[in-house]
Design an enzyme around this catalytic site. Structure first.
Site, PDB file in Angstrom:
ATOM      1  N   ASP A 474       0.694  -1.128   0.095  1.00  0.00           N
ATOM      2  CA  ASP A 474       0.211   0.003   0.063  1.00  0.00           C
ATOM      3  C   ASP A 474       0.846   1.355  -0.015  1.00  0.00           C
ATOM      4  OD1 ASP A 474      -2.246   1.441   0.197  1.00  0.00           O
ATOM      5  OD2 ASP A 474      -2.998   0.574   1.898  1.00  0.00           O
ATOM      6  N   ASP A 544     -10.511   2.108  -3.214  1.00  0.00           N
ATOM      7  CA  ASP A 544     -11.285   2.120  -1.745  1.00  0.00           C
ATOM      8  C   ASP A 544     -12.837   1.720  -1.720  1.00  0.00           C
ATOM      9  OD1 ASP A 544      -8.817   1.331  -0.421  1.00  0.00           O
ATOM     10  OD2 ASP A 544      -8.909   3.466   0.382  1.00  0.00           O
TER      11      ASP A 544
HETATM   12  C1  DGJ Z   1      -5.764   1.807   1.755  1.00  0.00           C
HETATM   13  C2  DGJ Z   1      -6.303   0.712   1.025  1.00  0.00           C
HETATM   14  O1  DGJ Z   1      -6.722   0.976   0.104  1.00  0.00           O
HETATM   15  C3  DGJ Z   1      -7.192  -0.045   1.995  1.00  0.00           C
HETATM   16  O2  DGJ Z   1      -7.509  -1.196   0.944  1.00  0.00           O
HETATM   17  C4  DGJ Z   1      -6.522  -0.448   3.079  1.00  0.00           C
HETATM   18  O3  DGJ Z   1      -5.625  -1.256   2.900  1.00  0.00           O
HETATM   19  C5  DGJ Z   1      -6.009   0.880   4.097  1.00  0.00           C
HETATM   20  N1  DGJ Z   1      -5.214   1.712   3.019  1.00  0.00           N
HETATM   21  C6  DGJ Z   1      -5.484   0.416   5.483  1.00  0.00           C
HETATM   22  O4  DGJ Z   1      -4.761   1.424   5.901  1.00  0.00           O
END
Ligand code: DGJ
Length: 731
Positions: A474, A544
């Protein structure tokens, strides 16, 4: 595939469908003559040279060449359009005069590793032209690389600057690709948006002046994707002319089209020149990232299929390149950072019962990470939450008969972390200035090898002590206060690019050391969904926003350039985390099947009835995932233009296909609609089943008449946000 005509001084690159022509003029400069449908050139190449006549009429010095189409236009000698490059010399001059010196043609393609690039497995797949130019005053060599693929209508390009002279030069702009098109009759289609609404399709007609999309944020960004299309007005999915461009890079970028008042369109793609300079001392070489360009006269879908094939088979690498992706369940939306081992095991056990193959533990397992303020940078398990650590937990999960995956955010640190206590100098910080945080986190200076080494060591330890089959990498903030405390002042413009090279180098070490691990990239969802990252991570978390209605749009947009196997797509709980919208579990799954499929919820929390549906979904997907992930993909109806959307994947051998018909809002008594399918064999007979009701049709019927999609006719299927899955089997 590549031919040099000594008499005309032209290079012709072609395959069965496209031709690209470059010419060396009498001053030894490179002119761009043509890129498009395959043509054969007789003697009179001058006629192809746009702008030549105007220059003759004005009796100008040919060096001025204001409106002559160039291959890689320079700055300061009379071409006032946006140049492909600018090099500043020691005396402050930015003028250059690169002239043809020599060229090479060879089979295959040069690798830019560890920078991402497309590749060949057999030299017969592509041919490369390398043209060497030289500027006598600055004593600089410039190499332009062009690779034409035999089976894709795509040309890959990049450039190299090598300083031969004793005085250094400063590269202030170095595009990976420049293309001068002879007119401006195009629509400029970009994929732009923001967090949670990545890659909305935007279209505008080209006009005089410069139009562009870009990122100066450190990553390719959610605001603009480093890919775009120029299409003729009447080009649609099935027919017509378009050019597609993608930058194989994950950092700052510029995609610009500079249209002259003589209607010529100049395309530049490369690292964004803002905040970029690269000092080149004697003997040093600067290599630009790769950019790829496609031409189609068969419509947008054909162009997308070309990109899918190239990216999926000759850009993605590793064990998972051609392998069906595991069905995963990720705990993020279920627990965020609030969990302990019992909670995780209860989610994992239920996932196993449903048939899930890979359990992924997301953010919150390390350091003192119980909230956004703490722990980033401390890649060792939080033993208060997980007493048996990641090694113990991963074994407990694998003992259940599932693979185990883990989340990292390697490029970041919180101030409340051991990393920051020990190494406060590791984050980007401009001396004497405040460093801004975002989500309480700071960007680590990955342009420094020492910083990358530190993170590598920590990750290596956790991974090698545990049973890890998958890593979600990430990256959750954009850059500010970019400064490398070790570099001299005149090298600070290198930091953003060096950073991305640091990211690639960490990926390179980890993917080499752990070739069995599947990597999925992520940046607050899809803020780093670009061709570059696919070289290391064959799939990317699309957004997300897991709401089914919004995912139809995001996945549809992803499909213009990126193969379906690369779109991370999960079923999450309702009401949806981001939109509060309620959609049914079948709609959510039907949409997510068109991607690297998984779940993002605690299956203990759904009803018995829904759990039985989930079990069936998993069973279904295990049987059919190759069709979705590796089949030929067709867009049928655009969610941006309709209350409906449609797309389909046809198995490579044509035996099976799945189509999706989506209806956003129900309408009583609406006009009957038919969904016309694509990619089938017109003479074959197919069994088509929708919700268990099967009928027989000819391929020609399905593609020309289509199937009825009156959702309110289908029992139990009235209401909003309905996605129907249509199964098509060749008899
Ligand atoms: C952003 C990501 O897109 C989410 O899926 C998740 O992993 C969060 N970060 C965790 O902080």
């Amino acid at each position: 595939m590549i031919n040099y005509n000594e008499k005309n001084k032209t290079f012709t690159l072609d395959n069965n469908e496209i031709t690209y022509i470059i010419r060396i003029d009498e001053k030894a400069h490179l002119n761009h003559l043509y890129f498009g449908k395959k043509i054969c050139l007789a003697d009179n190449v001058e006629e192809l040279l746009y702008g030549h006549l105007e220059d003759k009429l004005f009796g100008g010095d040919r060096l001025l060449n204001t409106y002559v189409n160039k291959e890689y236009g320079s700055y300061g000698t009379g071409d006032y359009r946006s140049p492909a490059f600018i090099i500043k010399q020691e005396n402050g001059s930015k003028i250059s005069n690169f002239c043809y010196h020599s060229h090479k043609v060879y089979k295959g393609k040069k690798s830019l590793h560890p920078m991402p690039s497309s590749y060949v497995e057999d030299e017969s797949e592509a041919t490369t032209l390398e043209i060497l130019l030289y500027d006598e005053v600055s004593e600089t060599e410039l190499r332009l690389f062009y690779t034409i693929f035999a089976k894709h209508n795509i040309i890959a390009r990049h450039c190299e600057f090598t300083q031969k002279g004793n005085s250094p030069i400063y590269i202030e702009k170095a595009m990976s690709l420049q293309l001068d098109l002879a007119d401006m009759e195009y629509e400029f289609i970009t994929f732009s948006g923001s967090w949670g609404r990545e890659k909305e399709i935007r279209s505008r007609k080209l006009n005089w002046g410069t139009q562009s999309v870009s990122s100066t944020k450190g990553v390719s960004s959610a605001e603009h994707n480093p890919s775009f299309i120029l299409k003729r007005e009447h080009c649609n999915e099935d027919s017509g002319v378009a050019y597609g461009f993608a930058f194989v890079y994950s950092g700052n970028f510029l995609c610009e089209v500079d249209v002259s008042t003589y209607d010529q369109s100049r395309i530049n793609i490369g690292i964004h020149p803002q905040n970029f300079t690269w000092k080149l001392e004697k003997g040093e070489t600067f290599t630009t990232p790769e950019a790829v360009m496609a031409y189609t006269y068969k419509g947008l879908n054909k162009m997308s299929q070309d990109f899918h094939k190239l990216f999926r088979e000759r850009l993605c690498r590793g064990k998972f390149r051609d392998k069906a992706r595991p069905i995963l369940l990720n705990n993020w939306e279920a627990t965020e950072m609030t969990f302990d081992e019992d909670k995780i095991m209860s989610i994992a056990k239920k996932a196993k019962e449903a048939g899930v193959e890979l359990f992924v533990l997301d953010d919150g397992w390390f350091g003192k990470r119980n909230d956004e303020v703490h722990g980033l940078g401390d890649w060792f398990p939080n033993l208060e939450k997980l007493p048996s650590g990641i090694s113990g937990l991963s074994r407990k999960v694998t003992d259940l008969g599932m693979k185990f995956g883990l989340w990292f955010e390697p490029e970041m640190a919180n101030m409340a972390s051991e990393l920051y206590e020990k190494h406060p100098d590791y984050i980007f910080r401009t001396k004497d200035r405040h460093s801004h945080s975002f989500r309480y986190q700071y960007v680590l200076d990955f342009s420094r090898k020492e910083v990358v080494d530190y993170i590598y060591k920590q990750m290596h330890k956790v991974i090698s002590e545990s049973e890890i089959s998958y890593i979600k990498w990430d990256m959750n903030r954009y850059f500010t206060e970019v400064y490398n405390i070790e570099l001299e002042a005149d090298r600070q413009g290198e930091v953003m690019h060096r950073y991305i090279l640091g990211v690639y180098s960490l990926y390179d070490r980890l993917t080499k050391e752990f070739p069995e691990i599947l990597f999925e990239s992520c940046s607050s969802g899809g803020a780093r969904f670009d061709a570059g990252i696919l070289y290391y991570a064959p799939q990317t978390w699309s957004s997300d926003n897991t709401d089914a209605n919004d995912r139809v749009e995001i996945q549809y947009s992803n499909s213009f350039f990126y193969p379906i196997s690369s779109h991370g797509a999960h079923v999450s709980a309702v009401p949806n985390n981001q939109t509060n919208r309620i959609t049914d579990i079948e709609t959510r799954a039907n949409i997510s099947y068109f991607g690297a499929f998984g779940y993002e919820l605690d299956l203990n929390e759904i009803s018995e009835e829904e759990f039985e549906i989930v079990k069936k979904q998993i069973e279904f997907y295990k049987k059919n995932r190759e069709v979705f992930q590796f089949g030929n993909y067709y867009r049928l109806l655009s969610p941006y233009e309709n209350n409906n959307a449609g797309f389909m994947s046809v198995a490579k051998d044509g035996s099976k296909a799945f189509a999706l018909f989506y209806e956003r809002l129900a309408k009583p008594n609406r006009a009957p609609k038919r969904l016309k399918l694509r990619g089938l064999d017109k003479d074959s007979v197919y069994e088509v089943s929708i919700l268990g009701i099967s009928k027989i049709y000819y391929g020609s019927y399905l593609m020309n008449v289509g199937i009825s999609t009156y959702i309110s006719d289908i029992p139990k299927k009235s209401g909003d946000f309905n996605a129907l899955l249509i199964e098509i089997s060749k008899i």
